[in-house]
Design a protein around this motif. Sequence first.
Motif, mmCIF file in Angstrom:
data_model
loop_
_atom_site.group_PDB
_atom_site.id
_atom_site.type_symbol
_atom_site.label_atom_id
_atom_site.label_comp_id
_atom_site.label_asym_id
_atom_site.label_seq_id
_atom_site.Cartn_x
_atom_site.Cartn_y
_atom_site.Cartn_z
ATOM 1 N N ARG A 174 0.821 -1.193 0.000
ATOM 2 C CA ARG A 174 0.000 0.000 0.000
ATOM 3 C C ARG A 174 0.871 1.264 0.000
ATOM 4 O O ARG A 174 0.577 2.228 -0.697
ATOM 5 C CB ARG A 174 -0.910 -0.036 1.226
ATOM 6 C CG ARG A 174 -1.814 1.131 1.317
ATOM 7 C CD ARG A 174 -2.776 0.985 2.454
ATOM 8 N NE ARG A 174 -3.321 2.295 2.717
ATOM 9 C CZ ARG A 174 -3.702 2.731 3.869
ATOM 10 N NH1 ARG A 174 -3.606 1.951 4.912
ATOM 11 N NH2 ARG A 174 -4.191 3.924 4.010
ATOM 12 N N TYR A 175 1.964 1.263 0.783
ATOM 13 C CA TYR A 175 2.862 2.422 0.845
ATOM 14 C C TYR A 175 3.634 2.599 -0.455
ATOM 15 O O TYR A 175 3.887 3.717 -0.886
ATOM 16 C CB TYR A 175 3.831 2.294 2.030
ATOM 17 C CG TYR A 175 3.135 2.424 3.359
ATOM 18 C CD1 TYR A 175 2.528 3.626 3.723
ATOM 19 C CD2 TYR A 175 3.079 1.361 4.242
ATOM 20 C CE1 TYR A 175 1.881 3.741 4.945
ATOM 21 C CE2 TYR A 175 2.437 1.473 5.458
ATOM 22 C CZ TYR A 175 1.840 2.660 5.803
ATOM 23 O OH TYR A 175 1.201 2.791 6.983
ATOM 24 N N VAL A 176 4.008 1.480 -1.079
ATOM 25 C CA VAL A 176 4.715 1.562 -2.362
ATOM 26 C C VAL A 176 3.802 2.190 -3.396
ATOM 27 O O VAL A 176 4.209 3.043 -4.170
ATOM 28 C CB VAL A 176 5.205 0.166 -2.806
ATOM 29 C CG1 VAL A 176 5.721 0.198 -4.228
ATOM 30 C CG2 VAL A 176 6.264 -0.352 -1.859
ATOM 31 N N ARG A 177 2.536 1.777 -3.420
ATOM 32 C CA ARG A 177 1.590 2.359 -4.370
ATOM 33 C C ARG A 177 1.305 3.813 -4.028
ATOM 34 O O ARG A 177 1.167 4.648 -4.915
ATOM 35 C CB ARG A 177 0.268 1.606 -4.338
ATOM 36 C CG ARG A 177 0.282 0.435 -5.206
ATOM 37 C CD ARG A 177 -1.104 -0.144 -5.265
ATOM 38 N NE ARG A 177 -1.043 -1.213 -6.224
ATOM 39 C CZ ARG A 177 -1.994 -1.533 -7.021
ATOM 40 N NH1 ARG A 177 -3.128 -0.884 -6.959
ATOM 41 N NH2 ARG A 177 -1.859 -2.496 -7.862
ATOM 42 N N MET A 178 1.215 4.095 -2.759
ATOM 43 C CA MET A 178 0.863 5.434 -2.348
ATOM 44 C C MET A 178 2.000 6.441 -2.650
ATOM 45 O O MET A 178 1.730 7.558 -3.069
ATOM 46 C CB MET A 178 0.551 5.448 -0.842
ATOM 47 C CG MET A 178 -0.323 6.601 -0.444
ATOM 48 S SD MET A 178 -1.080 6.338 1.141
ATOM 49 C CE MET A 178 0.161 6.955 2.223
ATOM 50 N N PHE A 179 3.250 6.030 -2.448
ATOM 51 C CA PHE A 179 4.371 6.936 -2.660
ATOM 52 C C PHE A 179 5.125 6.653 -3.969
ATOM 53 O O PHE A 179 5.740 7.542 -4.535
ATOM 54 C CB PHE A 179 5.361 6.850 -1.486
ATOM 55 C CG PHE A 179 4.774 7.336 -0.199
ATOM 56 C CD1 PHE A 179 4.453 8.674 -0.017
ATOM 57 C CD2 PHE A 179 4.524 6.451 0.841
ATOM 58 C CE1 PHE A 179 3.910 9.114 1.175
ATOM 59 C CE2 PHE A 179 3.982 6.901 2.035
ATOM 60 C CZ PHE A 179 3.671 8.227 2.206
ATOM 61 N N GLY A 180 5.086 5.461 -4.454
ATOM 62 C CA GLY A 180 5.827 5.078 -5.659
ATOM 63 C C GLY A 180 5.308 5.752 -6.905
ATOM 64 O O GLY A 180 6.076 6.230 -7.747
ATOM 65 N N THR A 181 3.996 5.793 -7.047
ATOM 66 C CA THR A 181 3.411 6.405 -8.233
ATOM 67 C C THR A 181 3.723 7.898 -8.312
ATOM 68 O O THR A 181 4.175 8.373 -9.365
ATOM 69 C CB THR A 181 1.891 6.146 -8.264
ATOM 70 O OG1 THR A 181 1.664 4.740 -8.248
ATOM 71 C CG2 THR A 181 1.256 6.760 -9.495
ATOM 72 N N PRO A 182 3.540 8.683 -7.249
ATOM 73 C CA PRO A 182 3.884 10.107 -7.339
ATOM 74 C C PRO A 182 5.384 10.331 -7.569
ATOM 75 O O PRO A 182 5.768 11.237 -8.312
ATOM 76 C CB PRO A 182 3.458 10.688 -5.993
ATOM 77 C CG PRO A 182 2.457 9.738 -5.454
ATOM 78 C CD PRO A 182 2.825 8.394 -6.009
ATOM 79 N N ILE A 183 6.227 9.519 -6.952
ATOM 80 C CA ILE A 183 7.673 9.677 -7.141
ATOM 81 C C ILE A 183 8.039 9.363 -8.592
ATOM 82 O O ILE A 183 8.838 10.075 -9.212
ATOM 83 C CB ILE A 183 8.452 8.785 -6.145
ATOM 84 C CG1 ILE A 183 8.290 9.348 -4.734
ATOM 85 C CG2 ILE A 183 9.926 8.696 -6.535
ATOM 86 C CD1 ILE A 183 8.861 8.480 -3.644
#
Length: 172
Positions: A3-12
């Motif tokens: 969930r954190y990877v999706r939450m921060f990975g996409t914007p990064i």
Amino acid sequence: MQRYVRMFGTPITLLALLAILILGARWGYRNVVAPPPPPPLVPCVDQNVGKALTTKQVTVQVYNGGSKSGLAKIVATQLRGAGFTIAKTGNTEVEVGATQIIGADVNNPEVKLVAGFFKGAKVTADGRADHTVEVRVGNAATGFNPKAPHQIAVTSPTVCLPSPSAIATPAS
């Protein structure tokens, strides 16, 4: 964790792609507005001149470095009358006082021949590949000597001179 990877990975990832896009656009803009590169220099060609180099075999560029209008045209007309080939006339951004003669080397016969028509001119070398001779005239021009010799003896029968096909159309 996913969930954190999706939450921060996409914007990064989007910010990284945006940064690449901005850098690419900046690079492209700089290349589009940059001045075009100068044309490649056409080197001189060994030409058989016999025992003497004549004014008809020498190519001259004449530039006005003074504030008086028409100096380059006047000098070009005088040089053309002496038999020189005039490749270009115009103005130079460099302010010139007395007459300057610029060539590949101060000891080259084409430079010496042109310099003979301008007593007191400052003769310098810039190592130019095409072996044209540049005359810069200013408000304190040293004057044209129409009685100068129209040929100069050479030690070798071949002299490196501009290729006839590389000479621009003479300016009038």
